[in-house]
Design a protein around this motif. Structure first.
Motif, PDB file in Angstrom:
ATOM      1  N   MET A   1       0.853  -1.178   0.000  1.00 13.11           N
ATOM      2  CA  MET A   1       0.000   0.000   0.000  1.00 13.11           C
ATOM      3  C   MET A   1       0.899   1.242   0.000  1.00 13.11           C
ATOM      4  SD  MET A   1      -2.941   1.199   2.772  1.00 13.11           S
ATOM      5  CE  MET A   1      -3.641  -0.400   2.846  1.00 13.11           C
ATOM      6  N   SER A   2       0.557   2.187  -0.853  1.00 14.58           N
ATOM      7  CA  SER A   2       1.380   3.395  -0.973  1.00 14.58           C
ATOM      8  C   SER A   2       1.182   4.317   0.233  1.00 14.58           C
ATOM      9  CB  SER A   2       1.024   4.151  -2.252  1.00 14.58           C
ATOM     10  OG  SER A   2      -0.155   4.901  -2.082  1.00 14.58           O
ATOM     11  N   PRO A   3       2.147   5.195   0.473  1.00 12.94           N
ATOM     12  CA  PRO A   3       2.013   6.140   1.585  1.00 12.94           C
ATOM     13  C   PRO A   3       0.759   7.022   1.449  1.00 12.94           C
ATOM     14  CG  PRO A   3       4.281   6.100   0.829  1.00 12.94           C
ATOM     15  CD  PRO A   3       3.484   5.281  -0.148  1.00 12.94           C
ATOM     16  N   PHE A   4       0.424   7.400   0.209  1.00 10.17           N
ATOM     17  CA  PHE A   4      -0.762   8.239   0.011  1.00 10.17           C
ATOM     18  C   PHE A   4      -2.017   7.494   0.453  1.00 10.17           C
ATOM     19  CE2 PHE A   4      -4.133  10.185  -2.685  1.00 10.17           C
ATOM     20  CZ  PHE A   4      -4.069  11.465  -2.158  1.00 10.17           C
ATOM     21  N   PHE A   5      -2.152   6.231   0.086  1.00  8.97           N
ATOM     22  CA  PHE A   5      -3.292   5.421   0.513  1.00  8.97           C
ATOM     23  C   PHE A   5      -3.365   5.397   2.038  1.00  8.97           C
ATOM     24  CE2 PHE A   5      -3.619   4.301  -3.760  1.00  8.97           C
ATOM     25  CZ  PHE A   5      -4.564   3.318  -4.008  1.00  8.97           C
ATOM     26  N   LYS A   6      -2.234   5.142   2.685  1.00  8.64           N
ATOM     27  CA  LYS A   6      -2.197   5.080   4.151  1.00  8.64           C
ATOM     28  C   LYS A   6      -2.619   6.403   4.775  1.00  8.64           C
ATOM     29  CE  LYS A   6       1.333   1.507   4.458  1.00  8.64           C
ATOM     30  NZ  LYS A   6       2.709   1.178   4.843  1.00  8.64           N
ATOM     31  N   GLN A   7      -2.173   7.515   4.184  1.00 12.14           N
ATOM     32  CA  GLN A   7      -2.538   8.830   4.717  1.00 12.14           C
ATOM     33  C   GLN A   7      -4.040   9.080   4.580  1.00 12.14           C
ATOM     34  OE1 GLN A   7       0.135  11.117   2.258  1.00 12.14           O
ATOM     35  NE2 GLN A   7       1.538  11.460   3.968  1.00 12.14           N
ATOM     36  N   VAL A   8      -4.595   8.745   3.417  1.00 10.51           N
ATOM     37  CA  VAL A   8      -6.043   8.921   3.212  1.00 10.51           C
ATOM     38  C   VAL A   8      -6.809   8.090   4.231  1.00 10.51           C
ATOM     39  CG1 VAL A   8      -7.971   8.487   1.641  1.00 10.51           C
ATOM     40  CG2 VAL A   8      -5.867   9.542   0.771  1.00 10.51           C
ATOM     41  N   TYR A   9      -6.464   6.836   4.358  1.00 14.33           N
ATOM     42  CA  TYR A   9      -7.173   5.960   5.301  1.00 14.33           C
ATOM     43  C   TYR A   9      -6.987   6.408   6.743  1.00 14.33           C
ATOM     44  CZ  TYR A   9      -7.592   2.916   1.223  1.00 14.33           C
ATOM     45  OH  TYR A   9      -7.863   2.402  -0.023  1.00 14.33           O
ATOM     46  N   GLY A  10      -5.840   7.001   7.049  1.00 11.65           N
ATOM     47  CA  GLY A  10      -5.608   7.535   8.395  1.00 11.65           C
ATOM     48  C   GLY A  10      -6.583   8.655   8.727  1.00 11.65           C
ATOM     49  N   ILE A  11      -6.905   9.480   7.735  1.00  8.84           N
ATOM     50  CA  ILE A  11      -7.889  10.548   7.955  1.00  8.84           C
ATOM     51  C   ILE A  11      -9.290   9.964   8.030  1.00  8.84           C
ATOM     52  CG2 ILE A  11      -9.002  12.546   6.870  1.00  8.84           C
ATOM     53  CD1 ILE A  11      -6.203  13.380   5.909  1.00  8.84           C
ATOM     54  N   VAL A  12      -9.611   9.052   7.127  1.00  2.23           N
ATOM     55  CA  VAL A  12     -10.958   8.466   7.093  1.00  2.23           C
ATOM     56  C   VAL A  12     -11.293   7.799   8.424  1.00  2.23           C
ATOM     57  CG1 VAL A  12     -12.417   6.718   5.984  1.00  2.23           C
ATOM     58  CG2 VAL A  12     -10.991   8.225   4.585  1.00  2.23           C
ATOM     59  N   GLU A  13     -10.334   7.132   9.018  1.00  5.00           N
ATOM     60  CA  GLU A  13     -10.623   6.439  10.281  1.00  5.00           C
ATOM     61  C   GLU A  13     -10.906   7.403  11.427  1.00  5.00           C
ATOM     62  OE1 GLU A  13      -7.436   3.845  11.359  1.00  5.00           O
ATOM     63  OE2 GLU A  13      -5.999   5.467  11.606  1.00  5.00           O
ATOM     64  N   GLN A  14     -10.580   8.681  11.257  1.00 12.90           N
ATOM     65  CA  GLN A  14     -10.818   9.685  12.299  1.00 12.90           C
ATOM     66  C   GLN A  14     -12.157  10.411  12.159  1.00 12.90           C
ATOM     67  OE1 GLN A  14      -7.432  12.342  13.029  1.00 12.90           O
ATOM     68  NE2 GLN A  14      -6.245  10.990  11.703  1.00 12.90           N
ATOM     69  N   ILE A  15     -12.851  10.230  11.039  1.00 15.85           N
ATOM     70  CA  ILE A  15     -14.103  10.965  10.819  1.00 15.85           C
ATOM     71  C   ILE A  15     -15.124  10.515  11.870  1.00 15.85           C
ATOM     72  CG2 ILE A  15     -15.939  11.561   9.198  1.00 15.85           C
ATOM     73  CD1 ILE A  15     -14.006  10.622   6.928  1.00 15.85           C
ATOM     74  N   PRO A  16     -15.620  11.450  12.654  1.00 12.82           N
ATOM     75  CA  PRO A  16     -16.559  11.071  13.719  1.00 12.82           C
ATOM     76  C   PRO A  16     -17.907  10.579  13.198  1.00 12.82           C
ATOM     77  CG  PRO A  16     -15.700  13.313  14.040  1.00 12.82           C
ATOM     78  CD  PRO A  16     -15.301  12.879  12.672  1.00 12.82           C
ATOM     79  N   TYR A  17     -18.539   9.771  14.005  1.00 17.06           N
ATOM     80  CA  TYR A  17     -19.893   9.277  13.750  1.00 17.06           C
ATOM     81  C   TYR A  17     -20.813  10.478  13.535  1.00 17.06           C
ATOM     82  CZ  TYR A  17     -24.080   6.425  14.646  1.00 17.06           C
ATOM     83  OH  TYR A  17     -25.275   5.774  14.549  1.00 17.06           O
ATOM     84  N   GLY A  18     -21.635  10.420  12.499  1.00 14.58           N
ATOM     85  CA  GLY A  18     -22.580  11.495  12.234  1.00 14.58           C
ATOM     86  C   GLY A  18     -21.993  12.688  11.501  1.00 14.58           C
TER      87      GLY A  18
END
Length: 97
Positions: A1-18
Motif C-alpha cells: 500500500m502506498s504512503p498516500f493510501f495510508k494517509q487517506v485511510y488515516g484521515i478516514v478512520e478519524q471521521i466522527p460518527y454522524g
C-alpha cells in the motif's frame, strides 16, 4: 500500500460518527489540494472497517454508484442531515478535521 493510501485511510478512520468530509477536504488535509480525484480512487479500495460512507462530494452529493443508496441509508442511521434535494447538509454535518 502506498504512503498516500495510508494517509487517506488515516484521515478516514478519524471521521466522527454522524459527520462527513469531502474528497477535496481530505486532499487538502494531506497538503495536496488538487488531488480530490486521487482520494476518490483510493476510496474505491477502502479496507473493511473504515467509515467509507462518511466521504462525500464537496456539495454533499453521495457518490458510489450501486452503493450510493446503501451509503445514504448508513448515514441516515448515523443522524446525518440531508437537504431537500437529497444531498448531505455539509453545513450541519461537515467535519473540518
Amino acid at each position: 500500500m502506498s504512503p498516500f493510501f495510508k494517509q487517506v485511510y488515516g484521515i478516514v478512520e478519524q471521521i466522527p460518527y454522524g459527520r462527513v468530509v469531502s474528497y477535496g477536504q481530505i486532499a487538502c488535509m494531506l497538503g495536496r489540494p488538487r488531488a480530490a480525484r486521487e482520494v476518490g480512487w483510493v476510496m474505491r479500495c477502502c479496507p473493511d472497517g473504515l467509515p467509507w460512507q462518511r466521504v462525500v462530494m464537496k456539495d454533499g452529493t453521495i457518490a458510489g454508484g450501486i452503493y450510493a443508496d446503501m451509503r445514504r441509508a448508513i448515514l441516515k442511521t448515523e443522524g446525518v442531515a440531508f437537504l431537500p434535494d437529497g444531498r448531505v447538509d455539509m453545513g450541519l454535518c461537515g467535519w473540518l478535521g
